[in-house]
Scaffold this active site. Structure first.
Site, mmCIF file in Angstrom:
data_model
loop_
_atom_site.group_PDB
_atom_site.id
_atom_site.type_symbol
_atom_site.label_atom_id
_atom_site.label_comp_id
_atom_site.label_asym_id
_atom_site.label_seq_id
_atom_site.Cartn_x
_atom_site.Cartn_y
_atom_site.Cartn_z
ATOM 1 N N ARG A 9 12.916 -3.850 5.190
ATOM 2 C CA ARG A 9 12.491 -3.077 4.016
ATOM 3 C C ARG A 9 13.469 -3.329 2.863
ATOM 4 N NH1 ARG A 9 9.300 1.409 3.492
ATOM 5 N NH2 ARG A 9 9.269 1.750 5.750
ATOM 6 N N PRO A 18 0.818 -1.218 0.000
ATOM 7 C CA PRO A 18 0.000 0.000 0.000
ATOM 8 C C PRO A 18 0.850 1.265 0.000
ATOM 9 C CG PRO A 18 -0.765 -1.585 1.642
ATOM 10 C CD PRO A 18 0.560 -2.070 1.161
ATOM 11 N N GLU A 19 0.648 2.101 -0.997
ATOM 12 C CA GLU A 19 1.270 3.421 -1.059
ATOM 13 C C GLU A 19 0.170 4.420 -1.370
ATOM 14 O OE1 GLU A 19 5.086 3.676 -2.858
ATOM 15 O OE2 GLU A 19 5.545 1.560 -2.535
ATOM 16 N N ASN A 41 7.837 2.276 -0.416
ATOM 17 C CA ASN A 41 9.088 1.671 -0.830
ATOM 18 C C ASN A 41 9.184 1.435 -2.337
ATOM 19 O OD1 ASN A 41 11.471 0.982 0.555
ATOM 20 N ND2 ASN A 41 11.170 -1.165 0.023
ATOM 21 N N LYS A 79 -1.001 8.141 3.387
ATOM 22 C CA LYS A 79 -1.272 6.719 3.546
ATOM 23 C C LYS A 79 -2.319 6.445 4.621
ATOM 24 C CE LYS A 79 3.453 5.397 2.296
ATOM 25 N NZ LYS A 79 4.616 4.588 2.701
#
Length: 273
Positions: free
Chosen positions: A259, A2-3, A165, A51
């Site tokens: 990440r 999710p971005e 990311n 977000k």
């Protein structure tokens, strides 16, 4: 993952299914909200801020959720079987006569007064997909700490809101610098284009079912000439050891604090890990 684009799409789906209708079912499955019952209240609006998801409910209440890495809201027609995961992963259920919204694996779920929303989203920088987008402020925020690695600065929602990311890795590739380059070493024109490109990419993906950075947008044309085939949706993210679409060099990956970061060691200049 999710971005900003995914969160906006989620807000749109939730708004379409819930807004303007009275809740006939409410179940918030987190300990501090276990006794809350929103049944009988009308959902007024569902909106995205960066977000963050804000579901505004009659009576001056806002249900705040954040998807982080793997949270999701799914919308089902009344009577449809829920398929978003096992029951123990459900954190919220909001239903009316026609639709049910089910929140899976939500790491953040809070109920607050609508008048207090700024306490949870007021720290955000300009929203790349919001009505109050301000490129100059976003650029100043991004460059405020010259020694900070570019990737960290792009991911910091206090600078500009909406980049996660995937977009971080893709933007660094398109700018031809590594995510670990200090932002103060970016040429002024590159920094300005980077902010503009971020806006273009998220705008281009706000309605797409599959996130794409290799499509025919002005940002791609200006920064990333490529031999990408139609099935190649991303330049570097998720493409470890595969050939760079620009130069053919194998894409590299490093994982820090869970990440993953992807980059091309030939096309992108700057420090590496």
């Amino acid at each position: 993952m999710p971005e900003g684009d995914t969160v906006l799409q989620t807000a749109t789906r939730l708004h379409t299914a819930l807004a303007g209708q009275v809740l006939t079912h409410s179940d918030l499955r987190v300990p501090r909200l276990a006794t809350v019952d929103l049944t009988g209240r009308e959902v007024l609006d569902v909106t995205a801020r960066g977000k963050h998801l804000l579901t505004r409910i009659e009576g001056g209440l806002t249900l705040h959720s954040h998807l982080r890495m793997d949270g999701a809201w799914r919308v089902y027609a009344a009577g449809e079987r829920w398929r978003g995961g096992p029951a123990h992963q459900i954190r919220a259920v909001l239903g009316n006569g026609t639709h049910t919204a089910v929140g899976y694996r939500l790491p953040v779920l809070d109920l607050l007064r609508t008048r207090d929303e700024e306490k949870i989203v007021g720290h955000l920088g300009p929203d790349l997909l919001g009505p109050g987008w301000d490129a100059d402020t976003a650029l100043r925020n991004l460059l405020a700490d010259p020694d900070r690695p570019l990737g960290q600065a792009l991911l910091d929602q206090r600078n500009l809101a909406g980049i996660g990311n995937v977009f971080m890795c893709e933007l660094c590739f398109m700018a031809r610098v590594t995510p670990w380059l200090p932002v103060g070493r970016l040429p002024a024109t590159t920094a300005t284009r980077l902010v503009s490109t971020a806006k273009q990419l998220l705008e281009a993906n706000r309605d797409r079912p599959t996130r794409t950075t290799t499509g025919p947008t002005p940002a791609v044309a200006a920064h990333a000439p490529t031999r990408a085939r139609p099935q190649e949706h991303l330049y570097v993210y998720g493409r470890e050891r595969r050939s760079c679409l620009r130069c053919g060099t194998p894409i590299r990956k490093v994982t820090e604090a869970d990440r993953p970061t992807y980059w091309c060691p030939r096309c992108q200049v700057g420090p590496t890990r």
